[in-house]
Design a protein around this motif. Sequence first.
Motif, PDB file in Angstrom:
ATOM      1  N   GLY A 161       0.680  -1.000   0.198  1.00  0.00           N
ATOM      2  CA  GLY A 161       0.007  -0.453   0.193  1.00  0.00           C
ATOM      3  C   GLY A 161       0.802   1.615  -0.050  1.00  0.00           C
ATOM      4  N   TYR A 162       0.275   2.314  -0.136  1.00  0.00           N
ATOM      5  CA  TYR A 162       1.172   3.494   0.059  1.00  0.00           C
ATOM      6  C   TYR A 162       0.734   4.343   1.709  1.00  0.00           C
ATOM      7  CZ  TYR A 162       1.710   2.513  -4.099  1.00  0.00           C
ATOM      8  OH  TYR A 162       1.664   1.821  -5.644  1.00  0.00           O
ATOM      9  N   ARG A 163       1.516   3.864   2.852  1.00  0.00           N
ATOM     10  CA  ARG A 163       1.287   4.709   4.141  1.00  0.00           C
ATOM     11  C   ARG A 163       2.353   5.358   4.694  1.00  0.00           C
ATOM     12  NH1 ARG A 163      -0.789  -0.083   3.792  1.00  0.00           N
ATOM     13  NH2 ARG A 163      -3.063  -0.794   5.176  1.00  0.00           N
ATOM     14  N   SER A 164       3.649   4.897   4.072  1.00  0.00           N
ATOM     15  CA  SER A 164       4.581   5.973   4.953  1.00  0.00           C
ATOM     16  C   SER A 164       5.706   6.022   3.926  1.00  0.00           C
ATOM     17  CB  SER A 164       4.775   4.926   6.008  1.00  0.00           C
ATOM     18  OG  SER A 164       5.571   4.407   5.726  1.00  0.00           O
ATOM     19  N   ALA A 165       6.656   6.437   4.264  1.00  0.00           N
ATOM     20  CA  ALA A 165       8.097   6.335   3.532  1.00  0.00           C
ATOM     21  C   ALA A 165       8.418   5.526   3.297  1.00  0.00           C
ATOM     22  CB  ALA A 165       9.320   7.659   4.964  1.00  0.00           C
ATOM     23  N   ALA A 166       8.347   3.914   3.488  1.00  0.00           N
ATOM     24  CA  ALA A 166       8.288   2.767   3.653  1.00  0.00           C
ATOM     25  C   ALA A 166       8.009   2.446   2.196  1.00  0.00           C
ATOM     26  CB  ALA A 166       8.228   2.450   4.583  1.00  0.00           C
ATOM     27  N   SER A 173       3.883   7.076  -6.160  1.00  0.00           N
ATOM     28  CA  SER A 173       4.046   6.512  -4.725  1.00  0.00           C
ATOM     29  C   SER A 173       3.764   8.385  -4.089  1.00  0.00           C
ATOM     30  CB  SER A 173       4.891   5.292  -5.068  1.00  0.00           C
ATOM     31  OG  SER A 173       5.993   6.398  -4.311  1.00  0.00           O
ATOM     32  N   LEU A 174       4.743   8.424  -3.559  1.00  0.00           N
ATOM     33  CA  LEU A 174       4.781   9.901  -2.666  1.00  0.00           C
ATOM     34  C   LEU A 174       3.536  11.186  -2.487  1.00  0.00           C
ATOM     35  CD1 LEU A 174       6.414  11.969  -1.047  1.00  0.00           C
ATOM     36  CD2 LEU A 174       6.941  13.590  -2.340  1.00  0.00           C
ATOM     37  N   ALA A 175       2.960  11.052  -3.745  1.00  0.00           N
ATOM     38  CA  ALA A 175       2.142  12.111  -3.900  1.00  0.00           C
ATOM     39  C   ALA A 175       0.446  10.501  -3.461  1.00  0.00           C
ATOM     40  CB  ALA A 175       1.490  12.198  -5.596  1.00  0.00           C
ATOM     41  N   LYS A 176       0.895   9.477  -3.502  1.00  0.00           N
ATOM     42  CA  LYS A 176      -0.280   8.448  -3.189  1.00  0.00           C
ATOM     43  C   LYS A 176      -0.229   7.974  -1.581  1.00  0.00           C
ATOM     44  CE  LYS A 176      -0.757   5.646  -7.113  1.00  0.00           C
ATOM     45  NZ  LYS A 176      -0.422   4.584  -7.884  1.00  0.00           N
ATOM     46  N   VAL A 177       1.077   8.482  -1.082  1.00  0.00           N
ATOM     47  CA  VAL A 177       1.442   8.477   0.716  1.00  0.00           C
ATOM     48  C   VAL A 177       0.899   9.420   0.989  1.00  0.00           C
ATOM     49  CG1 VAL A 177       3.178   8.853   2.268  1.00  0.00           C
ATOM     50  CG2 VAL A 177       2.945   6.862   0.050  1.00  0.00           C
ATOM     51  N   ARG A 178       0.429  10.437   0.188  1.00  0.00           N
ATOM     52  CA  ARG A 178       0.630  12.090   0.428  1.00  0.00           C
ATOM     53  C   ARG A 178      -1.094  12.128   1.171  1.00  0.00           C
ATOM     54  NH1 ARG A 178       4.465  15.940  -1.237  1.00  0.00           N
ATOM     55  NH2 ARG A 178       5.848  15.673   1.167  1.00  0.00           N
ATOM     56  N   GLU A 179      -1.932  11.361  -0.351  1.00  0.00           N
ATOM     57  CA  GLU A 179      -3.137  10.958  -0.112  1.00  0.00           C
ATOM     58  C   GLU A 179      -4.043  10.178   1.065  1.00  0.00           C
ATOM     59  OE1 GLU A 179      -5.830   8.865  -3.487  1.00  0.00           O
ATOM     60  OE2 GLU A 179      -5.022  10.201  -4.574  1.00  0.00           O
ATOM     61  N   LYS A 181      -2.504   9.586   4.056  1.00  0.00           N
ATOM     62  CA  LYS A 181      -2.319  10.326   4.992  1.00  0.00           C
ATOM     63  C   LYS A 181      -3.393  11.833   4.958  1.00  0.00           C
ATOM     64  CE  LYS A 181       2.943   9.598   5.719  1.00  0.00           C
ATOM     65  NZ  LYS A 181       4.047  10.510   6.400  1.00  0.00           N
ATOM     66  N   GLN A 182      -3.996  12.015   4.248  1.00  0.00           N
ATOM     67  CA  GLN A 182      -5.228  12.975   3.890  1.00  0.00           C
ATOM     68  C   GLN A 182      -6.437  12.765   4.329  1.00  0.00           C
ATOM     69  OE1 GLN A 182      -4.903  16.548   4.650  1.00  0.00           O
ATOM     70  NE2 GLN A 182      -2.426  16.188   3.599  1.00  0.00           N
ATOM     71  N   GLU A 183      -6.348  11.216   3.862  1.00  0.00           N
ATOM     72  CA  GLU A 183      -7.015  10.681   4.239  1.00  0.00           C
ATOM     73  C   GLU A 183      -8.130   9.875   5.718  1.00  0.00           C
ATOM     74  OE1 GLU A 183      -7.894   6.718   1.405  1.00  0.00           O
ATOM     75  OE2 GLU A 183      -7.660   8.233  -0.141  1.00  0.00           O
ATOM     76  N   LYS A 185      -6.216  11.717   8.482  1.00  0.00           N
ATOM     77  CA  LYS A 185      -6.553  12.967   9.028  1.00  0.00           C
ATOM     78  C   LYS A 185      -8.379  13.432   8.938  1.00  0.00           C
ATOM     79  CE  LYS A 185      -2.103  15.117   8.735  1.00  0.00           C
ATOM     80  NZ  LYS A 185      -1.355  16.793   8.115  1.00  0.00           N
ATOM     81  N   ARG A 186      -8.669  13.169   8.175  1.00  0.00           N
ATOM     82  CA  ARG A 186     -10.063  13.167   7.411  1.00  0.00           C
ATOM     83  C   ARG A 186     -11.241  12.457   8.437  1.00  0.00           C
ATOM     84  NH1 ARG A 186      -8.672  15.285   2.159  1.00  0.00           N
ATOM     85  NH2 ARG A 186      -9.078  12.926   1.476  1.00  0.00           N
ATOM     86  N   ALA A 187     -10.208  11.452   8.338  1.00  0.00           N
ATOM     87  CA  ALA A 187     -11.437  10.156   9.548  1.00  0.00           C
ATOM     88  C   ALA A 187     -11.290  10.771  10.692  1.00  0.00           C
ATOM     89  CB  ALA A 187     -10.554   8.737   8.863  1.00  0.00           C
ATOM     90  N   ALA A 188      -9.849  10.659  10.863  1.00  0.00           N
ATOM     91  CA  ALA A 188      -9.694  11.187  12.486  1.00  0.00           C
ATOM     92  C   ALA A 188     -10.677  12.591  12.937  1.00  0.00           C
ATOM     93  CB  ALA A 188      -8.857  11.477  13.104  1.00  0.00           C
ATOM     94  N   LYS A 189     -10.805  13.724  12.343  1.00  0.00           N
ATOM     95  CA  LYS A 189     -11.196  14.272  12.825  1.00  0.00           C
ATOM     96  C   LYS A 189     -12.885  13.876  12.762  1.00  0.00           C
ATOM     97  CE  LYS A 189      -9.668  18.949  10.809  1.00  0.00           C
ATOM     98  NZ  LYS A 189     -10.163  19.497   9.795  1.00  0.00           N
TER      99      LYS A 189
END
Length: 194
Positions: A161-166, A173-179, A181-183, A185-189
Amino acid sequence: MSPTIHLAQQPEADELLSRSPLAALIGMLLDQQVPMEWAFSGPYTIAQRMGADDLDAARIAAYDPDAFAELLKEKPAVHRYPGSMAKRVQQLCQYLADEYDGDASTVWRDVETGEELLARLKALPGYGEQKAKIFLALLGKQFGVQPRGWREAAGAYGEKGYRSAADITGPESLAKVREHKQEMKRAAKAAKKA
């Protein structure tokens, strides 16, 4: 053979991360409260400002703390909080010098299980549970360090998947990881509001 790392998104900085275990550990340490590329370009910037082609844990640990903080503060700063991160980098390097004779790769060399590696990473100054799991996943996915049970020890970060720096192997893949992380944050909010 060294892997080809793309975390800094700068050829020279990524080349250092690819060949220097210490640079990779420092980059991961710096990866908080700043964009990932900024954090992972930090080791290269530190090496350049120290007039070196590589990083040396004992040399960084022995560096005058005020002078080392100034190296990180110099514009452009290595981190949003260069003073506190300078202390953390020196603490990490001192630990590596004391416990691993300054050889960062010894942290993962010869470990037999993912749990053992996770424990070693969590013992590093500045590495908590999450940072240790992400770095363990980075080692497994991109550096070929795969002791028995490494994926399980890395938790969700060990999965595909695309969860972290790993999971970053280039701009896409950087864009997918950022996406991702935004998801998160939205879910946590949304969960806080519920």
